[in-house]
Design a protein around this motif. Structure first.
Motif, PDB file in Angstrom:
ATOM      1  N   ASP A  58     -12.194   0.396  11.596  1.00 29.01           N
ATOM      2  CA  ASP A  58     -11.615   0.138  10.279  1.00 29.01           C
ATOM      3  C   ASP A  58     -12.619   0.154   9.135  1.00 29.01           C
ATOM      4  O   ASP A  58     -12.306  -0.286   8.029  1.00 29.01           O
ATOM      5  CB  ASP A  58     -10.874  -1.207  10.294  1.00 29.01           C
ATOM      6  CG  ASP A  58      -9.672  -1.191  11.209  1.00 29.01           C
ATOM      7  OD1 ASP A  58      -8.983  -0.153  11.246  1.00 29.01           O
ATOM      8  OD2 ASP A  58      -9.419  -2.194  11.903  1.00 29.01           O
ATOM      9  N   LEU A  59     -13.806   0.673   9.366  1.00 33.01           N
ATOM     10  CA  LEU A  59     -14.785   0.771   8.283  1.00 33.01           C
ATOM     11  C   LEU A  59     -14.261   1.696   7.186  1.00 33.01           C
ATOM     12  O   LEU A  59     -13.458   2.587   7.442  1.00 33.01           O
ATOM     13  CB  LEU A  59     -16.116   1.314   8.817  1.00 33.01           C
ATOM     14  CG  LEU A  59     -16.879   0.404   9.786  1.00 33.01           C
ATOM     15  CD1 LEU A  59     -18.069   1.147  10.382  1.00 33.01           C
ATOM     16  CD2 LEU A  59     -17.333  -0.864   9.092  1.00 33.01           C
TER      17      LEU A  59
ATOM     18  N   ARG B 167       0.811  -1.209   0.000  1.00 39.90           N
ATOM     19  CA  ARG B 167       0.000   0.000   0.000  1.00 39.90           C
ATOM     20  C   ARG B 167       0.849   1.265   0.000  1.00 39.90           C
ATOM     21  O   ARG B 167       0.379   2.339  -0.374  1.00 39.90           O
ATOM     22  CB  ARG B 167      -0.925   0.003   1.221  1.00 39.90           C
ATOM     23  CG  ARG B 167      -2.019  -1.059   1.180  1.00 39.90           C
ATOM     24  CD  ARG B 167      -3.264  -0.576   0.443  1.00 39.90           C
ATOM     25  NE  ARG B 167      -3.845   0.566   1.117  1.00 39.90           N
ATOM     26  CZ  ARG B 167      -4.120   1.732   0.543  1.00 39.90           C
ATOM     27  NH1 ARG B 167      -3.873   1.922  -0.732  1.00 39.90           N
ATOM     28  NH2 ARG B 167      -4.667   2.713   1.230  1.00 39.90           N
ATOM     29  N   GLY B 168       2.078   1.150   0.508  1.00 35.86           N
ATOM     30  CA  GLY B 168       2.916   2.332   0.556  1.00 35.86           C
ATOM     31  C   GLY B 168       2.509   3.311   1.642  1.00 35.86           C
ATOM     32  O   GLY B 168       2.837   4.494   1.577  1.00 35.86           O
ATOM     33  N   ARG B 169       1.782   2.813   2.610  1.00 35.27           N
ATOM     34  CA  ARG B 169       1.375   3.634   3.767  1.00 35.27           C
ATOM     35  C   ARG B 169       0.976   2.697   4.885  1.00 35.27           C
ATOM     36  O   ARG B 169       0.769   1.496   4.667  1.00 35.27           O
ATOM     37  CB  ARG B 169       0.230   4.583   3.404  1.00 35.27           C
ATOM     38  CG  ARG B 169      -1.076   3.883   3.092  1.00 35.27           C
ATOM     39  CD  ARG B 169      -2.017   4.780   2.325  1.00 35.27           C
ATOM     40  NE  ARG B 169      -1.482   5.020   0.991  1.00 35.27           N
ATOM     41  CZ  ARG B 169      -1.255   6.232   0.498  1.00 35.27           C
ATOM     42  NH1 ARG B 169      -1.510   7.297   1.220  1.00 35.27           N
ATOM     43  NH2 ARG B 169      -0.780   6.374  -0.716  1.00 35.27           N
ATOM     44  N   SER B 170       0.838   3.208   6.089  1.00 35.59           N
ATOM     45  CA  SER B 170       0.621   2.315   7.233  1.00 35.59           C
ATOM     46  C   SER B 170      -0.782   2.398   7.812  1.00 35.59           C
ATOM     47  O   SER B 170      -1.113   1.657   8.722  1.00 35.59           O
ATOM     48  CB  SER B 170       1.640   2.615   8.337  1.00 35.59           C
ATOM     49  OG  SER B 170       1.629   3.992   8.650  1.00 35.59           O
ATOM     50  N   ARG B 171      -1.618   3.300   7.253  1.00 33.39           N
ATOM     51  CA  ARG B 171      -2.992   3.306   7.719  1.00 33.39           C
ATOM     52  C   ARG B 171      -3.928   3.091   6.526  1.00 33.39           C
ATOM     53  O   ARG B 171      -3.503   3.139   5.382  1.00 33.39           O
ATOM     54  CB  ARG B 171      -3.362   4.599   8.440  1.00 33.39           C
ATOM     55  CG  ARG B 171      -2.385   5.737   8.290  1.00 33.39           C
ATOM     56  CD  ARG B 171      -3.005   7.033   8.751  1.00 33.39           C
ATOM     57  NE  ARG B 171      -4.403   7.151   8.368  1.00 33.39           N
ATOM     58  CZ  ARG B 171      -5.050   8.302   8.239  1.00 33.39           C
ATOM     59  NH1 ARG B 171      -4.438   9.422   8.457  1.00 33.39           N
ATOM     60  NH2 ARG B 171      -6.316   8.319   7.881  1.00 33.39           N
ATOM     61  N   ASP B 172      -5.210   2.835   6.845  1.00 33.31           N
ATOM     62  CA  ASP B 172      -6.186   2.526   5.793  1.00 33.31           C
ATOM     63  C   ASP B 172      -5.702   1.388   4.897  1.00 33.31           C
ATOM     64  O   ASP B 172      -5.769   1.477   3.676  1.00 33.31           O
ATOM     65  CB  ASP B 172      -6.474   3.774   4.944  1.00 33.31           C
ATOM     66  CG  ASP B 172      -7.125   4.875   5.757  1.00 33.31           C
ATOM     67  OD1 ASP B 172      -7.829   4.558   6.737  1.00 33.31           O
ATOM     68  OD2 ASP B 172      -6.932   6.054   5.410  1.00 33.31           O
ATOM     69  N   LEU B 173      -5.215   0.334   5.512  1.00 37.39           N
ATOM     70  CA  LEU B 173      -4.652  -0.769   4.730  1.00 37.39           C
ATOM     71  C   LEU B 173      -5.723  -1.535   3.973  1.00 37.39           C
ATOM     72  O   LEU B 173      -5.533  -1.878   2.800  1.00 37.39           O
ATOM     73  CB  LEU B 173      -3.892  -1.725   5.662  1.00 37.39           C
ATOM     74  CG  LEU B 173      -2.662  -1.115   6.336  1.00 37.39           C
ATOM     75  CD1 LEU B 173      -2.063  -2.106   7.331  1.00 37.39           C
ATOM     76  CD2 LEU B 173      -1.633  -0.706   5.297  1.00 37.39           C
ATOM     77  N   VAL B 174      -6.831  -1.826   4.627  1.00 32.53           N
ATOM     78  CA  VAL B 174      -7.887  -2.645   4.017  1.00 32.53           C
ATOM     79  C   VAL B 174      -9.259  -2.047   4.269  1.00 32.53           C
ATOM     80  O   VAL B 174     -10.247  -2.759   4.369  1.00 32.53           O
ATOM     81  CB  VAL B 174      -7.827  -4.101   4.534  1.00 32.53           C
ATOM     82  CG1 VAL B 174      -6.688  -4.856   3.870  1.00 32.53           C
ATOM     83  CG2 VAL B 174      -7.679  -4.157   6.051  1.00 32.53           C
ATOM     84  N   SER B 175      -9.333  -0.716   4.374  1.00 36.77           N
ATOM     85  CA  SER B 175     -10.595  -0.025   4.636  1.00 36.77           C
ATOM     86  C   SER B 175     -11.115   0.608   3.353  1.00 36.77           C
ATOM     87  O   SER B 175     -10.989   1.809   3.142  1.00 36.77           O
ATOM     88  CB  SER B 175     -10.400   1.036   5.718  1.00 36.77           C
ATOM     89  OG  SER B 175     -10.001   0.425   6.925  1.00 36.77           O
TER      90      SER B 175
ATOM     91  N   ARG C 186      -8.702  -0.641  -1.773  1.00 39.89           N
ATOM     92  CA  ARG C 186      -7.553  -0.716  -0.868  1.00 39.89           C
ATOM     93  C   ARG C 186      -7.288  -2.153  -0.443  1.00 39.89           C
ATOM     94  O   ARG C 186      -6.138  -2.594  -0.398  1.00 39.89           O
ATOM     95  CB  ARG C 186      -7.807   0.151   0.367  1.00 39.89           C
ATOM     96  CG  ARG C 186      -7.782   1.638   0.078  1.00 39.89           C
ATOM     97  CD  ARG C 186      -8.357   2.424   1.239  1.00 39.89           C
ATOM     98  NE  ARG C 186      -8.238   3.863   0.998  1.00 39.89           N
ATOM     99  CZ  ARG C 186      -8.884   4.781   1.701  1.00 39.89           C
ATOM    100  NH1 ARG C 186      -9.686   4.416   2.679  1.00 39.89           N
ATOM    101  NH2 ARG C 186      -8.723   6.059   1.430  1.00 39.89           N
ATOM    102  N   LEU C 187      -8.344  -2.884  -0.118  1.00 40.18           N
ATOM    103  CA  LEU C 187      -8.105  -4.247   0.363  1.00 40.18           C
ATOM    104  C   LEU C 187      -7.584  -5.153  -0.748  1.00 40.18           C
ATOM    105  O   LEU C 187      -6.802  -6.071  -0.495  1.00 40.18           O
ATOM    106  CB  LEU C 187      -9.345  -4.817   1.052  1.00 40.18           C
ATOM    107  CG  LEU C 187     -10.548  -5.321   0.276  1.00 40.18           C
ATOM    108  CD1 LEU C 187     -10.392  -6.766  -0.142  1.00 40.18           C
ATOM    109  CD2 LEU C 187     -11.799  -5.177   1.128  1.00 40.18           C
ATOM    110  N   CYS C 188      -7.982  -4.892  -1.973  1.00 39.81           N
ATOM    111  CA  CYS C 188      -7.426  -5.676  -3.083  1.00 39.81           C
ATOM    112  C   CYS C 188      -5.933  -5.404  -3.242  1.00 39.81           C
ATOM    113  O   CYS C 188      -5.143  -6.326  -3.423  1.00 39.81           O
ATOM    114  CB  CYS C 188      -8.154  -5.348  -4.387  1.00 39.81           C
ATOM    115  SG  CYS C 188      -9.752  -6.169  -4.541  1.00 39.81           S
ATOM    116  N   GLN C 189      -5.561  -4.141  -3.145  1.00 39.09           N
ATOM    117  CA  GLN C 189      -4.149  -3.801  -3.258  1.00 39.09           C
ATOM    118  C   GLN C 189      -3.349  -4.438  -2.118  1.00 39.09           C
ATOM    119  O   GLN C 189      -2.306  -5.041  -2.330  1.00 39.09           O
ATOM    120  CB  GLN C 189      -3.967  -2.282  -3.244  1.00 39.09           C
ATOM    121  CG  GLN C 189      -2.531  -1.848  -3.491  1.00 39.09           C
ATOM    122  CD  GLN C 189      -2.346  -0.333  -3.410  1.00 39.09           C
ATOM    123  OE1 GLN C 189      -3.179   0.376  -2.850  1.00 39.09           O
ATOM    124  NE2 GLN C 189      -1.254   0.153  -3.968  1.00 39.09           N
TER     125      GLN C 189
END
Length: 221
Positions: A183-184, A112-120, A124-127
């Motif tokens: 995490d919504l 993701r290249g970042r540490s928050r909003d990983l799968v929200s 994003r969750l596909c990436q």
DNA sequence: GTCCGGATATTCT
DNA sequence: GAATATCCGGACC
């Protein structure tokens, strides 16, 4: 795979709490499902299966029966992951909009290249989990991508709203989520208004009701 | 914190 | 030609 062979709204509600596990692209990642949306067949104007053409190359996986992965590419850059619902030949799917990260956080951060909003968020969750069109049509009963049963939320924890990012049928009660979960996804959803459902779809107002009769274990009282 | 524009492929009109 | 089951970064408050 029988657990997927129910109508999309029923499956969307039931999938809350299940774990999605991916070994795609090397590195195991997993997360707990906390937000879903149901898409129906020809009667749902927001569904990819609502086109006059019916089954097309893109939406074919929506017709393949419950437990088939349906991945589509949108906005020229994003993949979204769905689980086909129901019986073969009857189109329907559940869009997975957000997870709570469980395993493989470092892999997710790297992708993701970042540490928050990983799968929200659905793209994003596909990436984060390494999912793309190569997984379209995959049966979700084993590697590289599958689902496992998990802790079902209490009835009172389940929220319902309209779906995010659509114009048509935007107040149909087809988005399900664990109320208050941090995490919504941050998409804006219209409030649900079951009165906007056509009469033949009124049962959707309480999809868990229709499940309970035949459901075995995961439903709470 | 909220708002807005841009990126960009496929599908449908 | 327009819309899209989205996300990101920058402007502004």
């Amino acid at each position: 795979m029988e657990r997927f062979a129910v109508p999309a709204p029923t499956l969307a509600r039931r999938m809350l709490g299940w774990r999605l596990v991916s070994e795609a692209g090397g590195g195991r990642t997993s997360g707990r499902v906390i937000e879903t949306e149901a898409y129906l067949g020809p009667d749902d104007p927001a569904s990819h299966a609502a086109t006059r053409a019916g089954r097309t190359r893109r939406n074919a996986s929506m017709f393949e029966g419950g437990g088939t992965a349906y991945l589509y590419f949108t906005y020229g850059m994003h993949w979204c992951f769905n689980v086909a619902a129901g019986a073969p030949g009857e189109p329907g799917a559940v869009l997975v909009r957000a997870l709570e990260p469980l395993e493989g956080r470092e892999v997710m951060v790297d992708r993701r290249g970042r540490s928050r909003d990983l799968v929200s968020g659905p793209a994003r969750l596909c990436q984060a989990m390494g999912l793309d069109g190569t997984h379209d049509g995959h049966r979700l009963d084993g590697p590289p991508l599958w689902m496992e049963a998990g802790d079902a939320p209490d009835e009172g924890q389940v929220g319902v709203s309209g779906r995010v990012g659509i114009r048509r049928a935007e107040r149909w009660p087809l988005r399900y989520f664990i109320e208050g979960h941090p995490d919504l996804s941050d998409g804006k959803a219209a409030p649900a208004d079951p009165r906007t459902l056509p009469p033949e779809l009124r049962w959707i107002h309480r999809p868990n009701r229709s499940v309970r009769r035949s459901a075995s274990t995961t439903e709470s009282a």
